[in-house]
Write a protein that holds these residues in place. Structure first.
Motif, PDB file in Angstrom:
ATOM      1  N   TRP A  37      51.257  34.199  37.698  1.00  0.00           N
ATOM      2  CA  TRP A  37      49.698  34.375  37.866  1.00  0.00           C
ATOM      3  C   TRP A  37      49.439  34.636  39.824  1.00  0.00           C
ATOM      4  O   TRP A  37      48.735  35.423  39.806  1.00  0.00           O
ATOM      5  N   LEU A  38      50.133  34.343  40.310  1.00  0.00           N
ATOM      6  CA  LEU A  38      49.939  34.142  41.929  1.00  0.00           C
ATOM      7  C   LEU A  38      50.565  35.720  42.536  1.00  0.00           C
ATOM      8  O   LEU A  38      49.625  36.307  42.978  1.00  0.00           O
ATOM      9  N   SER A  39      51.432  35.760  41.650  1.00  0.00           N
ATOM     10  CA  SER A  39      51.945  37.313  41.743  1.00  0.00           C
ATOM     11  C   SER A  39      51.453  38.071  41.467  1.00  0.00           C
ATOM     12  O   SER A  39      50.644  39.650  42.383  1.00  0.00           O
ATOM     13  N   ILE A  40      50.311  38.245  40.181  1.00  0.00           N
ATOM     14  CA  ILE A  40      50.115  38.926  39.441  1.00  0.00           C
ATOM     15  C   ILE A  40      48.895  39.653  40.735  1.00  0.00           C
ATOM     16  O   ILE A  40      47.718  40.603  41.244  1.00  0.00           O
ATOM     17  N   LEU A  41      48.340  38.489  41.306  1.00  0.00           N
ATOM     18  CA  LEU A  41      47.112  38.285  41.709  1.00  0.00           C
ATOM     19  C   LEU A  41      46.882  39.017  43.043  1.00  0.00           C
ATOM     20  O   LEU A  41      46.030  40.294  43.768  1.00  0.00           O
ATOM     21  N   SER A  42      47.945  38.581  44.085  1.00  0.00           N
ATOM     22  CA  SER A  42      47.918  39.203  45.298  1.00  0.00           C
ATOM     23  C   SER A  42      48.736  40.683  44.912  1.00  0.00           C
ATOM     24  O   SER A  42      47.911  40.723  46.381  1.00  0.00           O
ATOM     25  N   SER A  43      48.827  41.005  44.027  1.00  0.00           N
ATOM     26  CA  SER A  43      49.194  42.688  43.971  1.00  0.00           C
ATOM     27  C   SER A  43      47.688  43.602  43.799  1.00  0.00           C
ATOM     28  O   SER A  43      47.443  44.076  44.260  1.00  0.00           O
ATOM     29  N   GLU A  44      46.857  43.252  43.434  1.00  0.00           N
ATOM     30  CA  GLU A  44      45.660  43.155  42.690  1.00  0.00           C
ATOM     31  C   GLU A  44      44.630  43.213  44.387  1.00  0.00           C
ATOM     32  O   GLU A  44      43.762  43.765  43.921  1.00  0.00           O
ATOM     33  N   ILE A  45      45.070  41.744  45.072  1.00  0.00           N
ATOM     34  CA  ILE A  45      44.061  41.856  45.905  1.00  0.00           C
ATOM     35  C   ILE A  45      44.850  42.934  47.451  1.00  0.00           C
ATOM     36  O   ILE A  45      43.946  43.237  47.841  1.00  0.00           O
ATOM     37  N   ASN A  46      46.292  43.265  47.123  1.00  0.00           N
ATOM     38  CA  ASN A  46      46.747  44.661  47.674  1.00  0.00           C
ATOM     39  C   ASN A  46      46.135  45.248  47.494  1.00  0.00           C
ATOM     40  O   ASN A  46      45.485  45.910  48.352  1.00  0.00           O
ATOM     41  N   ASN A  47      45.672  45.808  46.630  1.00  0.00           N
ATOM     42  CA  ASN A  47      45.192  47.272  45.459  1.00  0.00           C
ATOM     43  C   ASN A  47      43.784  47.229  46.946  1.00  0.00           C
ATOM     44  O   ASN A  47      43.476  48.192  47.286  1.00  0.00           O
ATOM     45  N   LEU A  48      43.070  46.174  46.473  1.00  0.00           N
ATOM     46  CA  LEU A  48      41.885  45.601  47.346  1.00  0.00           C
ATOM     47  C   LEU A  48      41.571  46.186  48.682  1.00  0.00           C
ATOM     48  O   LEU A  48      40.791  47.394  49.089  1.00  0.00           O
ATOM     49  N   ILE A  49      42.503  45.626  49.343  1.00  0.00           N
ATOM     50  CA  ILE A  49      42.922  45.692  50.647  1.00  0.00           C
ATOM     51  C   ILE A  49      43.275  47.106  51.092  1.00  0.00           C
ATOM     52  O   ILE A  49      42.242  47.715  51.885  1.00  0.00           O
ATOM     53  N   ARG A  50      43.610  47.591  50.088  1.00  0.00           N
ATOM     54  CA  ARG A  50      44.602  49.266  50.695  1.00  0.00           C
ATOM     55  C   ARG A  50      43.097  50.429  50.541  1.00  0.00           C
ATOM     56  O   ARG A  50      43.358  51.241  50.325  1.00  0.00           O
ATOM     57  N   GLY A  51      42.149  49.697  49.274  1.00  0.00           N
ATOM     58  CA  GLY A  51      40.979  50.487  48.797  1.00  0.00           C
ATOM     59  C   GLY A  51      39.928  50.232  50.275  1.00  0.00           C
ATOM     60  O   GLY A  51      38.781  50.860  49.489  1.00  0.00           O
ATOM     61  N   GLY A  52      40.257  49.985  51.395  1.00  0.00           N
ATOM     62  CA  GLY A  52      39.112  49.262  52.348  1.00  0.00           C
ATOM     63  C   GLY A  52      38.257  48.227  51.631  1.00  0.00           C
ATOM     64  O   GLY A  52      37.319  47.981  52.667  1.00  0.00           O
ATOM     65  N   LYS A  53      38.684  47.387  51.220  1.00  0.00           N
ATOM     66  CA  LYS A  53      37.349  46.338  51.060  1.00  0.00           C
ATOM     67  C   LYS A  53      38.361  45.191  51.971  1.00  0.00           C
ATOM     68  O   LYS A  53      39.585  45.371  52.543  1.00  0.00           O
ATOM     69  N   GLU A  54      37.008  44.208  52.169  1.00  0.00           N
ATOM     70  CA  GLU A  54      37.630  43.016  52.931  1.00  0.00           C
ATOM     71  C   GLU A  54      37.304  41.774  52.449  1.00  0.00           C
ATOM     72  O   GLU A  54      36.596  41.472  51.601  1.00  0.00           O
ATOM     73  N   ILE A  55      38.801  41.227  51.634  1.00  0.00           N
ATOM     74  CA  ILE A  55      38.374  40.043  51.030  1.00  0.00           C
ATOM     75  C   ILE A  55      38.398  38.484  51.993  1.00  0.00           C
ATOM     76  O   ILE A  55      39.130  38.234  53.147  1.00  0.00           O
ATOM     77  N   ILE A  56      38.109  37.562  51.219  1.00  0.00           N
ATOM     78  CA  ILE A  56      37.571  36.114  51.584  1.00  0.00           C
ATOM     79  C   ILE A  56      38.072  35.645  50.221  1.00  0.00           C
ATOM     80  O   ILE A  56      37.645  36.264  49.167  1.00  0.00           O
ATOM     81  N   ILE A  57      39.075  34.956  50.316  1.00  0.00           N
ATOM     82  CA  ILE A  57      39.663  33.600  49.195  1.00  0.00           C
ATOM     83  C   ILE A  57      38.984  32.733  49.349  1.00  0.00           C
ATOM     84  O   ILE A  57      38.963  32.043  50.206  1.00  0.00           O
ATOM     85  N   VAL A  58      38.594  31.930  48.086  1.00  0.00           N
ATOM     86  CA  VAL A  58      38.239  30.715  48.282  1.00  0.00           C
ATOM     87  C   VAL A  58      38.789  29.654  46.624  1.00  0.00           C
ATOM     88  O   VAL A  58      38.979  30.063  45.805  1.00  0.00           O
ATOM     89  N   SER A  59      40.099  29.088  47.655  1.00  0.00           N
ATOM     90  CA  SER A  59      40.509  28.637  46.392  1.00  0.00           C
ATOM     91  C   SER A  59      41.078  26.924  46.575  1.00  0.00           C
ATOM     92  O   SER A  59      40.568  26.176  47.018  1.00  0.00           O
ATOM     93  N   SER A  60      40.487  27.183  45.149  1.00  0.00           N
ATOM     94  CA  SER A  60      40.847  25.199  44.541  1.00  0.00           C
ATOM     95  C   SER A  60      42.553  24.790  44.897  1.00  0.00           C
ATOM     96  O   SER A  60      43.122  26.311  43.940  1.00  0.00           O
ATOM     97  N   GLY A  61      42.910  23.811  44.059  1.00  0.00           N
ATOM     98  CA  GLY A  61      44.049  23.860  43.866  1.00  0.00           C
ATOM     99  C   GLY A  61      44.648  22.258  44.523  1.00  0.00           C
ATOM    100  O   GLY A  61      45.899  22.002  43.890  1.00  0.00           O
ATOM    101  N   ALA A  62      43.897  22.438  45.983  1.00  0.00           N
ATOM    102  CA  ALA A  62      45.232  21.420  46.597  1.00  0.00           C
ATOM    103  C   ALA A  62      44.676  19.841  45.837  1.00  0.00           C
ATOM    104  O   ALA A  62      46.218  19.324  45.960  1.00  0.00           O
ATOM    105  N   ILE A  63      44.073  19.444  45.443  1.00  0.00           N
ATOM    106  CA  ILE A  63      44.214  18.589  44.638  1.00  0.00           C
ATOM    107  C   ILE A  63      44.804  17.619  43.491  1.00  0.00           C
ATOM    108  O   ILE A  63      45.721  17.019  43.529  1.00  0.00           O
ATOM    109  N   GLY A  64      44.924  19.156  42.692  1.00  0.00           N
ATOM    110  CA  GLY A  64      46.159  18.796  42.066  1.00  0.00           C
ATOM    111  C   GLY A  64      47.302  19.246  42.040  1.00  0.00           C
ATOM    112  O   GLY A  64      48.621  18.370  41.431  1.00  0.00           O
TER     113      GLY A  64
END
Ligand code: GLU
Length: 377
Positions: A37-64
């Protein structure tokens, strides 16, 4: 024709905050990172970045992740157990993002926040400056709550709220809440059997809030906190989207107008920020400026120490101050980047001399233009 474009705030946005829920990033079968899942999301994030967007991620998951790693078997964790799990899991979380995103030459940085970091103005300015610098350096900030030190009084408690606060602090134009729900469902006025996914919400009124609360089954999984987050963000000019993250390409799905709920923003992030500065705080000091600085303000520029002739009042970094001409006319108001003591020492000096005068290198601006509202606008 234009409807699709209008309904697609991702394409329009410059700065996007993406919130990722634990259920997406953790593989429910083994409690570890869901690599696929994270690989796919990362490729999507890459597309957004290449499209000139600034991205901030807020990620949960540490506790789990930490819970699995530390072999904690209890179902409901005590506060100290969650904190220990978060401390262990956070590094695994960041490591996973790093591994996936470095394939695209994307750098990341970890930011851990507590509630008062976004509420207390001095900390707020510091946090904001760090985010600004990271984005300028083309780095994706990956944010989580600082669970290790967050006691119940200073906890956000959920990353939906945290992501809205980050979006507001950074004047993001779009917040995407990715989780395990398609969006906001309503049973419709007649409580028909087929629940109805709302495509668009123009105003989060009590009726909408009610849908989040009692939407039998469909709205569970924190829909209440999501609607609250959407309310916070949209009222600060940030469009909000709730969508299912577990779809094959969740971001593309939104862009292609697949299932999601869009919440319309009120105004723009810039107008909301200026309104906040203009209305909500008491000025604690005054900066009197010369004509050169006055011209600079009229051209929407920042206020530099060189143009200030006198300061009065008692203020700390991050406080609201009034900016006046030498004849006492109020020209603007803004959040000051230096304390009264330091401001007094650097006024009249070039920004390049600040370090020599104060012994540390602060900001070049006494009041940055993003933190400033002129009386005319
Ligand atoms: N900070 C928590 C974690 O990383 C998550 C909180 C939330 O999911 O809302 O595990």
């Amino acid at each position: 024709m234009n409807v699709k474009l209008k309904m697609n705030p991702i394409s329009k946005a410059k700065r996007i905050v993406i919130k990722i829920g634990s259920s997406l990033i953790i593989d429910q079968n083994n409690g570890r990172i869901n690599n696929e899942w994270l690989s796919i999301l990362s490729s999507e994030i890459n597309n957004l970045i290449r499209g000139g967007k600034e991205i901030i991620i807020v990620s949960s998951g540490a506790i789990g992740l930490g819970k699995e790693y530390l072999n904690i078997k209890t179902k409901t964790l005590k506060l100290e157990e969650s904190q220990a799990a978060a401390a262990a899991g956070q590094s695994m979380l960041i490591h996973a993002y790093n591994q996936k995103l470095e394939k695209y030459n994307i750098k990341i940085a970890q930011i851990l926040l507590t509630l008062d970091d976004t509420e207390e103005r001095r900390k707020y300015l510091n946090a904001k400056n760090t985010f600004d610098m990271l984005l300028k350096l083309n780095v994706i900030p990956i944010v989580n709550e600082n669970d290790t030190i967050a006691t119940s009084e200073i906890r956000f408690g959920d990353n939906d709220t945290l992501s809205a606060r980050v979006a507001i602090m950074m004047s993001a134009d779009c917040l995407i809440l990715l989780s395990n729900v398609d969006g906001l469902y309503s049973d419709g006025p007649n409580f028909s059997k087929t629940p109805n996914l709302l495509k668009r919400v123009d105003e989060i009124n009590p009726e909408i809030e009610k849908m989040a609360g009692d939407s039998s089954g469909y709205g569970k999984g924190g829909m209440v906190t999501k609607i609250n987050a959407a309310k916070l963000a949209t009222s600060s000019g940030c469009a909000t989207i709730i969508a299912k993250g577990s779809l094959n390409k969740p971001i593309e799905n939104i862009i292609n107008n697949g299932k999601h709920t869009f919440f319309k923003p009120i105004g723009t992030p810039q107008s909301a920020r200026k309104k906040w500065i203009a209305s909500s705080l008491n000025p604690l000091g005054r900066l009197f400026i010369d004509n050169g600085a006055k011209n600079a303000l009229n051209q929407n520029k920042s206020l530099l120490p060189a143009g200030v002739v006198r300061v009065s009042g008692k203020f700390s970094r991050g406080d609201l101050v009034l900016i006046l001409d030498e004849k006492d006319n109020i020209l603007a108001r803004g959040l000051v980047a230096y304390s009264y003591e330091d401001a007094q020492l650097i006024i009249g000096h070039k920004s390049s001399e600040i370090e020599k005068v104060l012994g540390y290198r602060g900001r070049d601006e006494l009041v940055h233009r993003d933190d400033l509202v002129t009386e005319i606008n």
